[in-house]
Every structure is written in structure tokens, then in C-alpha cells.
Design a protein around this motif. Structure first.
Motif, PDB file in Angstrom:
ATOM      1  N   GLY A 173       0.814  -1.207   0.000  1.00 32.09           N
ATOM      2  CA  GLY A 173       0.000   0.000   0.000  1.00 32.09           C
ATOM      3  C   GLY A 173       0.845   1.254   0.000  1.00 32.09           C
ATOM      4  N   ILE A 174       1.876   1.276   0.846  1.00 31.03           N
ATOM      5  CA  ILE A 174       2.777   2.436   0.893  1.00 31.03           C
ATOM      6  C   ILE A 174       3.495   2.613  -0.441  1.00 31.03           C
ATOM      7  N   LYS A 175       3.943   1.495  -1.005  1.00 31.85           N
ATOM      8  CA  LYS A 175       4.642   1.558  -2.295  1.00 31.85           C
ATOM      9  C   LYS A 175       3.707   2.028  -3.402  1.00 31.85           C
ATOM     10  N   SER A 176       2.455   1.556  -3.371  1.00 32.33           N
ATOM     11  CA  SER A 176       1.477   1.943  -4.387  1.00 32.33           C
ATOM     12  C   SER A 176       1.182   3.437  -4.323  1.00 32.33           C
ATOM     13  N   TRP A 177       1.141   3.998  -3.131  1.00 34.21           N
ATOM     14  CA  TRP A 177       0.840   5.418  -2.960  1.00 34.21           C
ATOM     15  C   TRP A 177       1.915   6.290  -3.612  1.00 34.21           C
ATOM     16  N   SER A 178       3.163   5.874  -3.461  1.00 36.02           N
ATOM     17  CA  SER A 178       4.286   6.692  -3.941  1.00 36.02           C
ATOM     18  C   SER A 178       4.807   6.262  -5.301  1.00 36.02           C
ATOM     19  N   TYR A 195      -4.434   5.971  -5.220  1.00 39.41           N
ATOM     20  CA  TYR A 195      -4.360   6.381  -3.823  1.00 39.41           C
ATOM     21  C   TYR A 195      -5.413   5.647  -2.991  1.00 39.41           C
ATOM     22  N   GLY A 196      -6.599   5.460  -3.594  1.00 34.01           N
ATOM     23  CA  GLY A 196      -7.637   4.698  -2.914  1.00 34.01           C
ATOM     24  C   GLY A 196      -7.221   3.254  -2.695  1.00 34.01           C
ATOM     25  N   LEU A 197      -6.609   2.657  -3.712  1.00 34.84           N
ATOM     26  CA  LEU A 197      -6.152   1.270  -3.600  1.00 34.84           C
ATOM     27  C   LEU A 197      -5.030   1.151  -2.568  1.00 34.84           C
ATOM     28  N   ALA A 198      -4.173   2.158  -2.498  1.00 36.38           N
ATOM     29  CA  ALA A 198      -3.099   2.151  -1.503  1.00 36.38           C
ATOM     30  C   ALA A 198      -3.678   2.150  -0.088  1.00 36.38           C
ATOM     31  N   ILE A 199      -4.722   2.951   0.127  1.00 42.45           N
ATOM     32  CA  ILE A 199      -5.369   2.995   1.447  1.00 42.45           C
ATOM     33  C   ILE A 199      -6.026   1.658   1.763  1.00 42.45           C
ATOM     34  N   ILE A 200      -6.702   1.083   0.758  1.00 43.19           N
ATOM     35  CA  ILE A 200      -7.385  -0.194   0.966  1.00 43.19           C
ATOM     36  C   ILE A 200      -6.387  -1.301   1.293  1.00 43.19           C
ATOM     37  N   LEU A 201      -5.286  -1.369   0.548  1.00 48.04           N
ATOM     38  CA  LEU A 201      -4.272  -2.391   0.814  1.00 48.04           C
ATOM     39  C   LEU A 201      -3.695  -2.244   2.220  1.00 48.04           C
ATOM     40  N   SER A 202      -3.393  -1.014   2.612  1.00 48.66           N
ATOM     41  CA  SER A 202      -2.833  -0.785   3.940  1.00 48.66           C
ATOM     42  C   SER A 202      -3.844  -1.121   5.029  1.00 48.66           C
ATOM     43  N   PHE A 203      -5.110  -0.754   4.814  1.00 44.83           N
ATOM     44  CA  PHE A 203      -6.162  -1.057   5.790  1.00 44.83           C
ATOM     45  C   PHE A 203      -6.309  -2.569   5.967  1.00 44.83           C
ATOM     46  N   VAL A 261     -13.865   4.516   0.463  1.00 49.03           N
ATOM     47  CA  VAL A 261     -12.576   4.872  -0.139  1.00 49.03           C
ATOM     48  C   VAL A 261     -12.668   4.852  -1.667  1.00 49.03           C
ATOM     49  N   LEU A 262     -13.312   3.837  -2.227  1.00 51.44           N
ATOM     50  CA  LEU A 262     -13.447   3.762  -3.683  1.00 51.44           C
ATOM     51  C   LEU A 262     -14.273   4.919  -4.218  1.00 51.44           C
ATOM     52  N   ALA A 263     -15.405   5.201  -3.551  1.00 60.04           N
ATOM     53  CA  ALA A 263     -16.268   6.298  -3.985  1.00 60.04           C
ATOM     54  C   ALA A 263     -15.523   7.630  -3.915  1.00 60.04           C
ATOM     55  N   ALA A 264     -14.776   7.826  -2.841  1.00 60.95           N
ATOM     56  CA  ALA A 264     -14.030   9.067  -2.670  1.00 60.95           C
ATOM     57  C   ALA A 264     -12.956   9.228  -3.751  1.00 60.95           C
ATOM     58  N   SER A 265     -12.289   8.130  -4.117  1.00 60.17           N
ATOM     59  CA  SER A 265     -11.237   8.218  -5.129  1.00 60.17           C
ATOM     60  C   SER A 265     -11.806   8.580  -6.498  1.00 60.17           C
ATOM     61  N   VAL A 266     -12.986   8.053  -6.817  1.00 65.95           N
ATOM     62  CA  VAL A 266     -13.625   8.392  -8.096  1.00 65.95           C
ATOM     63  C   VAL A 266     -14.104   9.837  -8.090  1.00 65.95           C
ATOM     64  N   VAL A 267     -14.722  10.259  -6.988  1.00 63.01           N
ATOM     65  CA  VAL A 267     -15.210  11.643  -6.880  1.00 63.01           C
ATOM     66  C   VAL A 267     -14.052  12.625  -6.988  1.00 63.01           C
ATOM     67  N   LEU A 268     -12.950  12.340  -6.300  1.00 67.38           N
ATOM     68  CA  LEU A 268     -11.782  13.217  -6.366  1.00 67.38           C
ATOM     69  C   LEU A 268     -11.167  13.226  -7.765  1.00 67.38           C
ATOM     70  N   SER A 269     -11.246  12.080  -8.466  1.00 68.55           N
ATOM     71  CA  SER A 269     -10.740  12.024  -9.842  1.00 68.55           C
ATOM     72  C   SER A 269     -11.533  12.952 -10.751  1.00 68.55           C
ATOM     73  N   ILE A 270     -12.837  13.050 -10.488  1.00 67.81           N
ATOM     74  CA  ILE A 270     -13.705  13.915 -11.300  1.00 67.81           C
ATOM     75  C   ILE A 270     -13.487  15.385 -10.944  1.00 67.81           C
ATOM     76  N   ILE A 271     -13.369  15.668  -9.639  1.00 66.37           N
ATOM     77  CA  ILE A 271     -13.194  17.050  -9.190  1.00 66.37           C
ATOM     78  C   ILE A 271     -11.812  17.584  -9.549  1.00 66.37           C
ATOM     79  N   PHE A 272     -10.806  16.715  -9.396  1.00 66.98           N
ATOM     80  CA  PHE A 272      -9.428  17.109  -9.706  1.00 66.98           C
ATOM     81  C   PHE A 272      -8.870  16.203 -10.794  1.00 66.98           C
ATOM     82  N   PRO A 273      -9.324  16.383 -12.051  1.00 73.51           N
ATOM     83  CA  PRO A 273      -8.892  15.496 -13.145  1.00 73.51           C
ATOM     84  C   PRO A 273      -7.422  15.696 -13.478  1.00 73.51           C
ATOM     85  N   GLU A 274      -6.860  14.694 -14.145  1.00 70.50           N
ATOM     86  CA  GLU A 274      -5.482  14.815 -14.598  1.00 70.50           C
ATOM     87  C   GLU A 274      -5.389  15.904 -15.647  1.00 70.50           C
TER      88      GLU A 274
END
Length: 338
Positions: A168-173, A282-290, A315-328
Motif C-alpha cells: 500500500g505504501i509503495k502503491s501510494w508513492s 491512492y484509494g487502492l493504496a489505502i485499501i491495501l494498507s487497511f 474509499v473507492l467512492a471518494a477516489s472516483v469523486v476526487l478524480s472527477i473534481i481534480f482530473p489529470e
């Protein structure tokens, strides 16, 4: 965790599961997708809804026959696998782009890749459940006549937990190293080239072709092998993660397979709407660590599956919402598509 597997008490569920999977695979390959074609968004959405509906219907049978605990275990394991599979699909997109696979052939590659995953996941899950049962510290100590501890720690589960926290830590960074991967030099590709001579051109959706009277493997077979080995590597994360949810191999395998069977449809949606998942890592990193922490503290404090399901969903819902609000940025999205 409930230590009584469903298949010892309700063997009829195995029959229902087996029939459902075989029938859907035959319909998918032999009726609806007999000819290779490009999968539209409408078709991908329809098939996604079909597979999710089947999984939810089966979880309803689990609830009816085995109760709420097994139901929440199934749901949690299903959505964990579904979430982690999205990360896998990002790599699939890169593999297809690297080998320049035609859109009409992607469905066939994914189909056979998933057939291989059905077998590999069965080996991992049932052998893993067997090994975990043997590695409880108190059970090992009793073999030497030593009294057990107050907390019955499982050695493999603890190691899995530590590994998932690290993952999870590795996935985040992590960066975008996969974008520069030479997939022609991966183990799957090298394995095919070791046993077969490979043509330099595709021949429609065929895995083998005839050139100058000689039978050759096509690059499409190489792609299938690369996909298989990629899934094998990702299973190192996803399989330990679901063992944090349940010790019942039937729950783990059925939830895992229902999640995998919906990957093809999810792939085509992800390929077309990749911008909606830019913050997913980032959502997957949190899920793996949890999940890793849940496995580590399990001997001292058990987190119920229903609460795990809530955490995963939020966590999944938040990651999708944040992806929409703050797109690449546009250039980042274009870089992925190139």
C-alpha cells in the motif's frame, strides 16, 4: 471468522455456482461474441451490469443459506477483488497499446486470459487456505508440547499483512514506470518465444498462422501470455487481501471469480473513461494498507466484514469523486493514450 466452509454444509451452492459460470462463459464466447468485434460502451455497460447482477444474486443465495456473516464476507471479498482488478486493467491497457492489438481482438485475449485466471486463482486460494490452517502459532507450539499464547497468531496471515501494508505504501508513492515497460521482454513473452517461433504480423484473431508452410505463433498468443503473467503478479496482492476477510475458500473463490469474470467489460469502460480513475491508485493504496493492518491485528481485535465493506466502499467512492473534481492534466491523459 467462521471456520466452517459453506461447501461442507450447503454443497448445492457449488452446483449453482458451477452451472452459472459455465453457462455464462459458453454464452459469452459461443453466442454473443462468436466473432471478434470492437466492444462498444453500451455493450460494455450491459455486460458489466449482467456480471454484477449475477454476483449480487449469488450473494443473495449465500445470505439465504449461510446467513449474514458469510454474505458480508462475500461482498467484501468481491469488491476488494473488483477494486484491485482496476489497477490490473491499467496495465492491460498499456500491454495492448505496446503490442498494438486491434480493438476487435481485445475481447478474445481477455477471455482466454480470464480462463487461465480461473485455474490459477483456484490453486492460490485453496492451497493458501490449507497452509493458513497449518500455521497457527498455538498449533505449531502444541506439537512441541508448549502451552499456547492467549492470542492465537497466524504466521502466514501476519506476513501477508505486513506485505500488504508495504504494498500500500509503495502503491501510494509509485510513479508511472509501467509506461516504459518493455513487455516483449517479460516472462510471458519469453516463455512463448522459447517454445514457438513467432511471426512478426497478426493474422486476424488467430493464435497460430502458417507462413511458407511453417506453423508459427502470432503476436496475439504472446499478448495472452503477457496478460496471464501480469494477472499472476497482481494476484500476489489481491489473494492475500481477501484472506483478511474470510477463511472460507468457497467464499473467497466464488467472490474472486465473479469479480474476474466482469473484468472484460470493465476493461473497455476503463479504456474509454480512464480520466475517471486518475486518483484510484491512492484509494487502492489505502485499501491495501487497511486490509494489511486488519490482518496484523486480527488475533487481538477482529474487524467485522460489514465494517470492512463500508471502508472499501467509502474509499473507492471518494477516489472516483476526487478524480472527477481534480482530473489529470490534459497532457497527462494524452500521454497515457499514446
Amino acid at each position: 471468522m467462521n471456520q466452517h466452509p459453506i461447501f461442507t454444509e450447503h454443497p448445492g451452492l457449488i452446483i449453482v455456482f458451477g452451472i452459472a459460470v459455465v453457462v455464462m462463459l459458453l454464452l459469452d464466447l459461443g453466442v454473443f461474441n462468436k466473432k471478434s468485434h470492437e466492444v462498444s460502451n453500451k455493450e460494455a455497460i450491459s455486460w458489466s451490469l449482467v456480471w454484477i447482477s449475477l454476483a449480487m444474486a449469488f450473494s443473495g443465495l449465500v445470505y439465504f443459506y449461510a446467513g449474514s456473516v458469510k454474505f458480508f464476507e462475500f461482498q467484501s471479498a468481491y469488491w476488494i477483488e473488483k477494486a484491485l482488478s482496476v489497477d490490473n486493467l491499467f496495465v492491460f491497457i498499456l500491454v495492448f497499446k505496446f503490442f498494438d492489438v486491434a480493438n476487435t481482438n481485445k475481447h478474445k485475449v481477455l477471455f482466454w486470459g480470464i480462463i487461465g485466471a480461473l485455474v490459477l486463482r483456484a490453486i492460490f486460494i485453496f492451497s493458501g487456505a490449507f497452509l493458513i490452517e497449518l500455521t497457527y502459532l498455538n498449533k505449531i507450539l502444541s506439537l512441541f508440547g508448549i502451552a499456547g499464547f492467549a492470542y492465537n497468531i497466524n504466521i502466514i496471515m501476519t506476513l501477508f499483512g505486513l506485505f500488504l501494508v508495504y504494498a500500500g505504501i509503495k502503491s501510494w508513492s509509485s510513479g508511472d514506470d509501467d509506461d516504459e515497460e518493455d513487455y516483449n521482454n517479460t516472462r510471458g513473452a519469453r516463455l512463448i518465444r522459447r517454445f514457438f517461433s513467432v511471426s512478426d504480423k497478426y493474422d486476424g484473431d488467430k493464435f497460430f498462422t502458417i507462413q511458407n508452410g511453417k506453423k508459427l505463433a502470432t503476436p496475439l498468443l504472446v499478448v495472452v501470455a503477457v496478460i496471464e503473467f501480469t494477472d499472476l503478479l497482481f494476484a500476489v496482492d489481491s489473494i492475500p487481501a481477501i484472506f483478511a476477510i474470510s477463511s472460507d475458500p468457497f467464499i473467497l473463490y466464488t467472490s474472486n471469480i465473479f469479480a474476474i469474470l466482469g473484468l472484460r467489460a470493465l476493461f473497455f469502460l476503463l479504456d474509454n473513461f480512464i480520466h475517471l480513475f486518475s486518483k484510484l491508485k491512492y484509494g487502492l493504496a489505502i485499501i491495501l494498507s487497511f486490509i494489511g493492518l486488519k490482518m496484523i491485528i486480527a488475533p487481538f481485535y477482529h474487524i467485522e466484514s460489514v465494517y470492512s465493506l463500508i471502508v472499501i466502499g467509502v474509499v473507492l467512492a471518494a477516489s472516483v469523486v476526487l478524480s472527477i473534481i481534480f482530473p489529470e492534466k490534459a497532457e497527462d491523459v494524452a500521454a497515457v493514450d499514446e
